[in-house]
Design a protein around this motif. Structure first.
Motif, mmCIF file in Angstrom:
data_model
loop_
_atom_site.group_PDB
_atom_site.id
_atom_site.type_symbol
_atom_site.label_atom_id
_atom_site.label_comp_id
_atom_site.label_asym_id
_atom_site.label_seq_id
_atom_site.Cartn_x
_atom_site.Cartn_y
_atom_site.Cartn_z
ATOM 1 N N UNK A 32 1.026 0.866 -47.881
ATOM 2 C CA UNK A 32 0.591 -0.482 -47.532
ATOM 3 C C UNK A 32 -0.708 -0.776 -48.257
ATOM 4 N N UNK A 33 -0.730 -1.855 -49.016
ATOM 5 C CA UNK A 33 -1.923 -2.269 -49.748
ATOM 6 C C UNK A 33 -2.490 -3.517 -49.091
ATOM 7 N N UNK A 34 -3.804 -3.558 -48.944
ATOM 8 C CA UNK A 34 -4.491 -4.708 -48.377
ATOM 9 C C UNK A 34 -5.526 -5.160 -49.402
ATOM 10 N N UNK A 35 -5.592 -6.481 -49.628
ATOM 11 C CA UNK A 35 -6.534 -7.018 -50.611
ATOM 12 C C UNK A 35 -7.215 -8.257 -50.067
ATOM 13 N N UNK A 36 -8.445 -8.453 -50.459
ATOM 14 C CA UNK A 36 -9.154 -9.689 -50.160
ATOM 15 C C UNK A 36 -8.840 -10.636 -51.310
ATOM 16 N N UNK A 90 -5.308 -15.582 -43.784
ATOM 17 C CA UNK A 90 -6.681 -15.876 -44.195
ATOM 18 C C UNK A 90 -6.966 -15.273 -45.559
ATOM 19 N N UNK A 91 -8.041 -14.505 -45.648
ATOM 20 C CA UNK A 91 -8.440 -13.912 -46.934
ATOM 21 C C UNK A 91 -7.792 -12.562 -47.187
ATOM 22 N N UNK A 92 -6.944 -12.072 -46.253
ATOM 23 C CA UNK A 92 -6.317 -10.772 -46.434
ATOM 24 C C UNK A 92 -4.851 -10.908 -46.832
ATOM 25 N N UNK A 93 -4.506 -10.276 -47.925
ATOM 26 C CA UNK A 93 -3.112 -10.204 -48.367
ATOM 27 C C UNK A 93 -2.638 -8.782 -48.148
#
Length: 98
Positions: A32-36, A90-93
């Protein structure tokens, strides 16, 4: 994964290493990858609209050699199917590799 920063997993003991290796080899591990992300993303940068509801993205990937290093590249035919679920709040993908 080479170009992403993140977590490196080590077995705490030699006895635990075979089970950990098996989990990765048999795809029991969830990636799982999380990006701003910025508020505005160019429409040409993404092929799918991001929302809170996860969207399935299917691509064909093929391993190619670049400067002696194997890399995965999106191709139109002759590749293996890669499925990723993407979403944004929001700002998290979030991107989950299946």
């Amino acid at each position: 994964d080479r170009d992403c920063s993140g977590v490196v997993v080590f077995a705490k003991s030699k006895a635990a290493n075979p089970g950990l290796a098996d989990a990765f080899q048999n795809r029991k591990v969830k990636k799982l990858y999380v990006a701003v992300v910025a508020d505005r993303v160019s429409p040409s940068a993404l092929k799918v609209r991001l929302s809170a509801t996860p969207v399935e993205v299917k691509l064909l990937l093929k391993k190619i050699r670049v400067g002696g290093i194997g890399r995965m590249q999106v191709v139109k035919k002759g590749g293996d199917v890669a499925i990723t679920w993407v979403s944004r709040e929001g700002a998290l993908a979030r991107a989950e590799l299946i």
